[in-house]
Design an enzyme around this catalytic site. Structure first.
Site, mmCIF file in Angstrom:
data_model
loop_
_atom_site.group_PDB
_atom_site.id
_atom_site.type_symbol
_atom_site.label_atom_id
_atom_site.label_comp_id
_atom_site.label_asym_id
_atom_site.label_seq_id
_atom_site.Cartn_x
_atom_site.Cartn_y
_atom_site.Cartn_z
ATOM 1 N N LYS A 12 0.801 -1.231 0.000
ATOM 2 C CA LYS A 12 0.000 0.000 0.000
ATOM 3 C C LYS A 12 0.834 1.282 0.000
ATOM 4 O O LYS A 12 0.335 2.337 -0.347
ATOM 5 C CB LYS A 12 -0.948 0.015 1.204
ATOM 6 N N ASP A 18 -10.653 2.967 1.852
ATOM 7 C CA ASP A 18 -10.837 2.322 3.169
ATOM 8 C C ASP A 18 -11.650 3.184 4.141
ATOM 9 O O ASP A 18 -12.515 2.672 4.859
ATOM 10 C CB ASP A 18 -9.477 1.998 3.805
#
Ligand code: ATR
Length: 287
Positions: free
Chosen positions: A68, A105
């Site tokens: 990420k 997210d």
């Protein structure tokens, strides 16, 4: 007939990702020509895999641990959320191969809260437990949504303090403080939203699975409690919250909503969230 486009998740290790179940259920229900695959890509191969997916005309990719952060240096641009959250979980491939890193997210958590309780974080006192990547995305989103105050508590207190400072610096008007796990009950007492982003409660290790990030007696009756962990769906924390009469929002809601936001970015269409949720629960054996 249009050529099927590949969507994929890259991570290492990948374990039991539910992303293929989710996106393939959406593609099938909508009759959209996409197929979603999961690839275990080692860190040393990540750049080659990323460039390969672009070269092969993938429809888009999801990025998970440990990639990420590495993806930051590879994409042409970052969305505002990805920039502030410091992590990318979705990449879109645009006109002329232009790559954009996004982070869905935080949106996943915020939309699940609103969908399942009708409430938003605006004006609410929040307790965020954990200070890792998930906490950063959720903390930023709570602050952007106008939370009155966010208390961040983490086993390693310095990380909570640093995250609190980071959010206050980056989100205008945010009021955030951070600390360790001492007197967590006191910190929870006046909180309206309590979010677990630690790995406590996660399936695998039995001791971890039975652990809750906050003692049951410390959960305020009227609070909304939500968990980043979605396997098991009813974590020890959420079961304790239910026993206390608190409202609960499972991590499945976060998972489906972050996926629906990714799906929209890739395909421009709306994921049939209820159907997808049922399918994911069925595969998890929790339907
Ligand atoms: P993610 O990206 O999912 O947030 P992470 O960055 O590894 O994952 O963060 C995991 C979080 O769970 C951290 O806040 C971690 O606390 P530390 O920063 O002190 O490591 C927390 N965590 C993991 N195991 C824990 C445990 N046994 N008790 C309390 N907190 C724990």
């Amino acid at each position: 007939m249009a050529l099927e486009k590949t969507l994929a998740i890259f991570g290492y290790p990948l374990g039991h990702t539910m992303s293929p179940v989710m996106h393939n259920a959406a593609a099938e229900a909508l009759g959209e020509p996409y197929r979603f695959l999961a690839y275990e890509v080692r860190p040393e191969n990540f750049e080659a895999a990323f460039r390969g997916s672009l070269a092969m005309g993938f429809g888009g990719i999801c990025i998970t641990i440990p990639h990420k952060i590495a993806i930051h240096g590879l994409v042409d641009e970052l969305s505002e959320d990805a920039r502030v959250m410091g992590a990318v979980n979705v990449v879109t491939f645009g006109e002329g191969g232009k790559t954009t890193g996004h982070n869905t997210d935080g949106i996943g958590c915020a939309r699940a809260l609103e969908e399942e309780t009708g409430e938003t974080p605006e004006g609410k006192r929040c307790l965020l437990i954990g200070a890792g990547g998930a906490a950063r995305a959720v903390g930023v989103k709570l602050a952007q949504s106008g939370a009155a105050h966010i208390e961040i508590r983490n086993r390693t207190s310095e990380k909570a303090v640093a995250l609190a400072r980071f959010i206050e610096t980056n989100i205008p008007g945010a009021k955030v403080s951070g600390g360790g796990l001492g007197d967590l009950a006191g910190a929870a007492a006046d909180r309206e939203i309590i979010v677990n982003t630690t790995s406590q409660g996660m399936k695998g290790d039995p001791e971890r699975e039975s652990a809750t990030p906050l003692p049951e007696e410390a959960i305020p009756e009227g609070a909304i409690c939500t968990d980043a962990v979605y396997n098991p769906v009813d974590t020890a924390f959420l079961l304790a919250a239910k026993r206390r009469g608190a409202r609960t929002v499972t991590g499945i809601g976060w998972f489906v909503n972050q996926g629906a936001a990714a799906w929209k970015l890739w395909t421009g269409t709306d994921m049939p969230k209820d159907l997808v949720r049922r399918k994911v629960l069925e595969v998890l054996g929790a339907a």
